[in-house]
Design a protein around this motif. Structure first.
Motif, mmCIF file in Angstrom:
data_model
loop_
_atom_site.group_PDB
_atom_site.id
_atom_site.type_symbol
_atom_site.label_atom_id
_atom_site.label_comp_id
_atom_site.label_asym_id
_atom_site.label_seq_id
_atom_site.Cartn_x
_atom_site.Cartn_y
_atom_site.Cartn_z
ATOM 1 N N PRO A 67 0.840 -1.195 0.000
ATOM 2 C CA PRO A 67 0.000 0.000 0.000
ATOM 3 C C PRO A 67 0.882 1.255 0.000
ATOM 4 N N ASN B 115 1.313 5.687 0.122
ATOM 5 C CA ASN B 115 0.813 6.921 0.745
ATOM 6 C C ASN B 115 0.118 6.690 2.080
ATOM 7 N N LEU B 116 0.700 5.847 2.902
ATOM 8 C CA LEU B 116 0.100 5.621 4.214
ATOM 9 C C LEU B 116 0.329 6.836 5.098
ATOM 10 N N LYS B 117 -0.681 7.126 5.894
ATOM 11 C CA LYS B 117 -0.524 8.220 6.855
ATOM 12 C C LYS B 117 0.193 7.677 8.075
ATOM 13 N N MET C 262 2.877 4.161 12.579
ATOM 14 C CA MET C 262 1.602 4.683 12.085
ATOM 15 C C MET C 262 0.931 5.579 13.119
ATOM 16 N N TYR D 42 4.254 -0.713 11.310
ATOM 17 C CA TYR D 42 3.885 -1.430 10.099
ATOM 18 C C TYR D 42 5.123 -1.700 9.266
ATOM 19 N N PRO E 120 -5.494 3.472 12.768
ATOM 20 C CA PRO E 120 -4.796 3.702 11.487
ATOM 21 C C PRO E 120 -4.751 2.470 10.584
ATOM 22 N N SER F 47 -7.118 0.832 9.427
ATOM 23 C CA SER F 47 -8.183 0.817 8.416
ATOM 24 C C SER F 47 -7.602 1.192 7.045
ATOM 25 N N GLN F 48 -6.498 1.936 7.061
ATOM 26 C CA GLN F 48 -5.825 2.307 5.803
ATOM 27 C C GLN F 48 -5.365 1.093 5.017
ATOM 28 N N ILE F 49 -5.061 0.006 5.728
ATOM 29 C CA ILE F 49 -4.617 -1.203 5.026
ATOM 30 C C ILE F 49 -5.661 -2.311 5.153
#
Ligand SMILES: *[C@@H]1O[C@H](CO)[C@@H](O)[C@H](O)[C@H]1NC(C)=O
Ligand SMILES: *[C@@H]1O[C@H](CO)[C@@H](O)[C@H](O)[C@H]1NC(C)=O
Length: 212
Positions: free
Chosen positions: A25, A27-29, A126, A137, A172, A174-176
């Motif tokens: 994935p 552009n992870l925040k 994260m 992560y 966080p 949920s982004q992945i």
């Protein structure tokens, strides 16, 4: 014959390890304004997620160690319920301040072929509030089979993570596409290994060789 067996074992390793389709994935925040100095001290792995579904150790503890050659992450754990082992990964500190939470770890595998001896893995923070929880992560991509592997650590300053902190730590993810139900809880009630290893060993979280 032996050669065929070895090749089969390697192929299985690759396919069993990289199970998620496509690239890592992007552009992870990550944690804003991350402060490494506040991250020092002991962290217990209270939950984890491993995309290959493997769980080979218990009682995993992470701690940063300062040495003359740099800052290292000491990842100690009990392998297969028997061996107290630890691995040391050198922390690569990002140069850009806005990327402060995008750390990398470099491991040296002494027994590997020269090309695969030094390996670098992302180690992204994260989220953390430094005093209770941290969500870390990592991801590895295999161009060979176009799949990736993800590992997530939910770290806790105490052996048991309180519910409020757990909710914040899980957010966080949920982004992945992960939620709390996909996490495996780690226990610290039975941490009595039979054997201790004095020297650093190869990490088990980062198993498949990806050269840098
Ligand atoms: C890493 O942590 C383990 C467990 O706390 C400890 O036994 C070991 O000495 C540490 N290694 C280094 C080099 O700090
Ligand atoms: C975790 O620890 C228990 C108790 O020592 C042991 O039976 C079990 O095999 C361990 N699990 C792993 C994955 O090492």
């Amino acid at each position: 014959m032996l050669k065929i067996l070895i090749i089969c074992a390697c192929v299985c390793n690759v396919f069993c390890y990289f199970t998620l389709l496509g690239k890592c994935p992007e552009n992870l925040k990550v944690q804003e304004e991350f402060r490494l100095a506040d991250f020092f001290g002991k962290w217990y792995q209270s939950y984890h997620y491993s995309s290959d579904g493997q769980s080979k150790n218990n009682c995993s503890v992470l701690e940063l160690v300062t040495k003359p050659t740099g800052i290292y992450l000491n990842q100690s754990r009990i392998d297969r319920g028997l061996f107290q082992r630890y691995s040391m990964g050198k922390l690569e500190i990002p140069t850009k301040i806005e990327d402060a939470a995008k750390l990398d770890l470099t491991f040296v595998f002494d027994n590997a072929p020269r090309r695969l001896r030094t390996r670098r893995y992302p180690f992204y923070v994260m989220a953390t509030n430094y005093n209770y929880y941290a969500t870390i992560y990592t991801c590895e991509f295999s161009p060979l089979i176009n799949k990736h592997f993800i590992y997530v650590w939910i770290l806790s300053r105490n052996q048991i993570l309180n519910d409020v902190s757990k909710d914040l730590a899980v957010k966080p993810l949920s982004q992945i596409g992960l939620d709390a139900s996909k996490l495996t809880m780690d226990e610290f009630s039975k941490c009595n290994p039979k054997y201790y290893t004095d020297e650093p060993t190869e990490p088990m979280t980062f198993r498949y060789p990806v050269p840098i």
